[in-house]
Write an enzyme that holds these catalytic residues in place. Structure first.
Site, short mmCIF file in Angstrom:
data_model
loop_
_atom_site.label_atom_id
_atom_site.label_comp_id
_atom_site.label_asym_id
_atom_site.label_seq_id
_atom_site.Cartn_x
_atom_site.Cartn_y
_atom_site.Cartn_z
N GLU A 131 0.86 -1.18 0.00
CA GLU A 131 0.00 0.00 0.00
C GLU A 131 0.90 1.23 0.00
O GLU A 131 2.11 1.10 0.22
CB GLU A 131 -0.90 -0.02 1.25
CG GLU A 131 -1.85 -1.21 1.23
CD GLU A 131 -2.88 -1.20 2.36
OE1 GLU A 131 -2.84 -0.28 3.23
OE2 GLU A 131 -3.70 -2.13 2.38
N PRO A 132 0.35 2.43 -0.20
CA PRO A 132 1.22 3.61 -0.23
C PRO A 132 2.07 3.75 1.04
O PRO A 132 3.21 4.17 0.99
CB PRO A 132 0.24 4.78 -0.35
CG PRO A 132 -0.95 4.18 -1.03
CD PRO A 132 -1.04 2.77 -0.56
N GLY A 135 5.20 -1.57 2.71
CA GLY A 135 5.63 -2.61 1.77
C GLY A 135 6.21 -3.75 2.59
O GLY A 135 5.65 -4.84 2.65
N TRP A 160 1.65 -0.45 -6.15
CA TRP A 160 2.73 -1.24 -6.75
C TRP A 160 2.27 -2.60 -7.26
O TRP A 160 2.93 -3.60 -6.99
CB TRP A 160 3.87 -1.47 -5.76
CG TRP A 160 4.63 -0.29 -5.31
CD1 TRP A 160 4.73 0.17 -4.03
CD2 TRP A 160 5.46 0.56 -6.11
NE1 TRP A 160 5.55 1.27 -3.97
CE2 TRP A 160 6.02 1.53 -5.25
CE3 TRP A 160 5.79 0.61 -7.47
CZ2 TRP A 160 6.88 2.53 -5.70
CZ3 TRP A 160 6.64 1.60 -7.91
CH2 TRP A 160 7.18 2.54 -7.03
N THR A 162 2.32 -5.13 -9.89
CA THR A 162 2.88 -5.53 -11.18
C THR A 162 1.76 -6.23 -11.95
O THR A 162 1.06 -7.09 -11.39
CB THR A 162 4.07 -6.49 -10.97
OG1 THR A 162 5.04 -5.82 -10.17
CG2 THR A 162 4.69 -6.91 -12.29
N GLU A 253 7.59 -16.66 -0.84
CA GLU A 253 8.77 -17.53 -0.73
C GLU A 253 9.15 -18.11 -2.11
O GLU A 253 10.33 -18.13 -2.46
CB GLU A 253 8.42 -18.68 0.21
CG GLU A 253 9.59 -19.19 1.00
CD GLU A 253 9.13 -20.11 2.11
OE1 GLU A 253 9.03 -21.31 1.85
OE2 GLU A 253 8.82 -19.62 3.22
N ILE A 350 33.09 -1.69 -18.20
CA ILE A 350 33.85 -2.26 -19.32
C ILE A 350 33.47 -1.55 -20.63
O ILE A 350 34.30 -1.35 -21.50
CB ILE A 350 33.61 -3.79 -19.42
CG1 ILE A 350 34.35 -4.50 -18.28
CG2 ILE A 350 34.04 -4.34 -20.78
CD1 ILE A 350 34.05 -5.98 -18.16
N GLU A 376 9.84 -8.45 -3.81
CA GLU A 376 9.69 -9.68 -2.97
C GLU A 376 10.52 -9.59 -1.69
O GLU A 376 11.06 -10.58 -1.22
CB GLU A 376 10.07 -10.96 -3.72
CG GLU A 376 9.57 -11.11 -5.13
CD GLU A 376 8.08 -11.30 -5.24
OE1 GLU A 376 7.38 -11.23 -4.20
OE2 GLU A 376 7.60 -11.47 -6.36
N ALA A 379 16.65 -6.12 0.35
CA ALA A 379 17.86 -6.80 0.81
C ALA A 379 17.92 -6.83 2.34
O ALA A 379 18.30 -7.84 2.94
CB ALA A 379 19.08 -6.08 0.25
C1 FAD Z 1 8.55 -2.03 -9.70
C2 FAD Z 1 7.91 -2.57 -8.46
C3 FAD Z 1 6.97 -3.59 -8.57
C4 FAD Z 1 6.34 -4.07 -7.42
N1 FAD Z 1 5.37 -5.03 -7.54
C5 FAD Z 1 4.64 -5.39 -6.46
C6 FAD Z 1 3.54 -6.30 -6.57
O1 FAD Z 1 3.25 -6.84 -7.65
N2 FAD Z 1 2.77 -6.54 -5.47
C7 FAD Z 1 3.06 -5.98 -4.27
O2 FAD Z 1 2.34 -6.25 -3.30
N3 FAD Z 1 4.13 -5.15 -4.10
C8 FAD Z 1 4.92 -4.85 -5.17
N4 FAD Z 1 5.98 -3.98 -5.04
C9 FAD Z 1 6.24 -3.37 -3.73
C10 FAD Z 1 7.48 -3.95 -3.08
O3 FAD Z 1 7.22 -5.26 -2.62
C11 FAD Z 1 7.87 -3.00 -1.94
O4 FAD Z 1 8.32 -1.80 -2.54
C12 FAD Z 1 8.93 -3.58 -1.05
O5 FAD Z 1 8.40 -4.65 -0.31
C13 FAD Z 1 9.50 -2.53 -0.08
O6 FAD Z 1 8.48 -1.86 0.58
P1 FAD Z 1 8.47 -0.25 0.66
O7 FAD Z 1 8.72 0.26 -0.72
O8 FAD Z 1 7.23 0.16 1.33
O9 FAD Z 1 9.71 0.12 1.54
P2 FAD Z 1 9.72 0.17 3.15
O10 FAD Z 1 9.13 -1.05 3.71
O11 FAD Z 1 9.13 1.48 3.55
O12 FAD Z 1 11.28 0.18 3.43
C14 FAD Z 1 12.10 1.36 3.24
C15 FAD Z 1 13.53 0.99 3.64
O13 FAD Z 1 13.56 0.59 5.00
C16 FAD Z 1 14.10 -0.72 5.12
N5 FAD Z 1 13.41 -1.43 6.20
C17 FAD Z 1 12.06 -1.55 6.37
N6 FAD Z 1 11.80 -2.26 7.47
C18 FAD Z 1 12.98 -2.63 7.99
C19 FAD Z 1 13.38 -3.39 9.13
N7 FAD Z 1 12.49 -3.96 9.94
N8 FAD Z 1 14.71 -3.56 9.36
C20 FAD Z 1 15.64 -3.01 8.54
N9 FAD Z 1 15.32 -2.26 7.46
C21 FAD Z 1 14.01 -2.10 7.18
C22 FAD Z 1 13.88 -1.37 3.77
O14 FAD Z 1 14.82 -2.40 3.54
C23 FAD Z 1 14.11 -0.18 2.84
O15 FAD Z 1 15.46 0.00 2.64
C24 FAD Z 1 6.67 -3.53 -6.16
C25 FAD Z 1 7.65 -2.53 -6.07
C26 FAD Z 1 8.28 -2.06 -7.19
C27 FAD Z 1 9.30 -0.96 -7.07
#
Ligand code: FAD
Length: 398
Positions: A131-132, A135, A160, A162, A253, A350, A376, A379
């Protein structure tokens, strides 16, 4: 001649499928990928050809009209396709996750209803957790399904997706009132059927348009807005509310193996481009491949591509044997996506100045690789999963 990313112990069927897919990638995807990506154009023709090849039904059991292949076959197909163009693998990945969710968690009526049409590609799947405002933290989902007597009313904003515009079946994770007292028991997966397209596509469902992205173009990524969208209770995956979190985590998974496979495929392509360019470009009277700095770079790139591939194969084989693979899938996803970024960066270097020119394929790969660090599970989230599992496995005796 030995090449990277070979897999031992494949069946004849697996080898035949992979050789057909490689031919398809070389002849139908690679020649058009960069142009379609630059134009952000949906690869409709490629999708039609993938239907003919049976790729949409690759893992769907034969009784539902699919090919009944394993996660390993699927991962290797994804690796090949991503070598051609990562966005095409994005089109099949969410489809595959939804088919997997139905197979593992659907009622028999739901399986009968969707899987045969998913196997042909007539029904195409997307899945929606994000959601906005969230993630990584799936348990914070705000979109809510409220019981109405004969079904549910869904209101909220998903982000988001896909294939959000092109799919006609979306597995959506939302909050339901059941199980509020138990953590993660108040989330439910609904199977939302819709017409492909953008705008107000049904009463209570709106898909505003494609999100503009730096890479991973061609495949549509969208928002999905619900406003008092009415849905029957029998559209709950598995028929029982409150199981959505566990269902989706299971799906993610296998999705992680997929993202790792994509990373191995993109890295392999970046290596191919780098090793080829290094033998053509000459500086100071010799091929740049003959300068030790470039030679060492190629050695490191090749080693990383091979390591990523082997991690994918191992994670897939563990799941195929019916075992839990969260540790191996997390490791494969983490390592392959980091290595992919490194290999793409090295190949870009390269290429010298030409790497910066849109005419050269590496420019596209350079914009695609970062997505693999996020999708998914980022990192950092992988490292949390891996670290916790290692602590479980290496716990001190109490
Ligand atoms: C092109 C694209 C396609 C996508 N497709 C889909 C889809 O089909 N369906 C769907 O449901 N989602 C989809 N996503 C969403 C994607 O799964 C999320 O963007 C992703 O899970 C990260 O969530 P976020 O962007 O809200 O980042 P956040 O959760 O807000 O994280 C921001 C930063 O904080 C870090 N962080 C967060 N929590 C922790 C923690 N507990 N400990 C340490 N670090 C943390 C993260 O690693 C990241 O660096 C897509 C995203 C993109 C960009």
């Amino acid at each position: 001649m030995s090449k990277l990313c070979a897999t031992e112990g494949l069946t004849d069927v697996q080898r035949d499928i992979l050789s057909a897919v490689r031919k398809f990638v070389d002849n139908q995807i690679l020649p058009v990928a960069t142009r379609l990506e630059h134009d952000d154009e949906y690869p409709s023709e490629i999708v039609e050809q993938m239907k003919d090849l049976g790729i949409f039904g690759l893992t769907i059991p034969e009784e539902y009209g699919g090919l009944g292949e394993s996660l390993l076959t699927y991962a290797l197909v994804v690796e090949e396709i991503s070598r051609g163009w990562m966005s095409v693998s994005g089109i099949i990945n969410t489809h595959f996750i939804v088919a997997y969710l139905l197979l593992q968690h659907g009622t028999s009526a739901q399986k009968q209803e969707y899987l045969p049409r998913m196997a042909t590609g007539e029904v195409r799947g997307a899945f929606s957790m994000s959601e906005p405002d969230l993630g990584s933290d799936v348990s914070a989902i705000k979109t809510t399904a409220t019981p109405t007597g004969d079904g549910y009313s869904i209101t909220g904003r998903k982000m988001w997706l896909t294939n959000g515009g092109s799919a006609n079946l979306v597995a959506v994770l939302v909050r339901t009132p059941e199980g509020q007292d138990k953590p993660h028991r108040n989330l439910t997966t609904f199977l939302v059927e819709k017409e492909p397209g953008f705008g107000e596509i049904a009463e209570g469902i709106m898909i505003p348009g494609k999100i503009e992205k730096m890479g991973y173009k061609g495949v549509d990524t969208t928002e999905l807005l619900f406003d008092d969208y009415r849905i029957a209770a029998d559209r709950i995956l598995g028929g029982v509310p409150g199981r959505g979190f566990y269902q989706m985590m299971d799906g993610v998974e296998v999705g992680r193996v997929n993202v790792a496979a994509r990373a191995a495929g993109v890295a392999n392509r970046a290596f191919e481009l780098g090793v080829s360019y290094a033998q053509q470009r000459r500086t100071f009277g010799k091929r740049i491949a003959d300068h030790q700095a470039i030679l060492f770079r190629l050695a490191e790139m090749g080693t990383k591509v091979e390591a990523a591939h082997q991690m994918v194969v191992r994670a897939a084989r563990i799941k195929d044997a019916g075992n839990r693979n969260d540790l191996e899938a997390g490791m494969a996803k983490y390592l392959a996506s980091e290595y992919c970024r490194d290999v793409v960066e090295d190949s870009f270097r390269i290429h010298g100045g030409y790497g910066f020119a849109k005419e050269f394929e590496i420019e596209r790969l350079y914009r695609e690789a970062p997505m693999l660090l996020i999708g998914e599970g980022t990192a950092d989230i992988q490292r949390m999963i891996i670290g916790r599992r290692l602590l479980e496995d290496y716990a001190l005796p109490s």
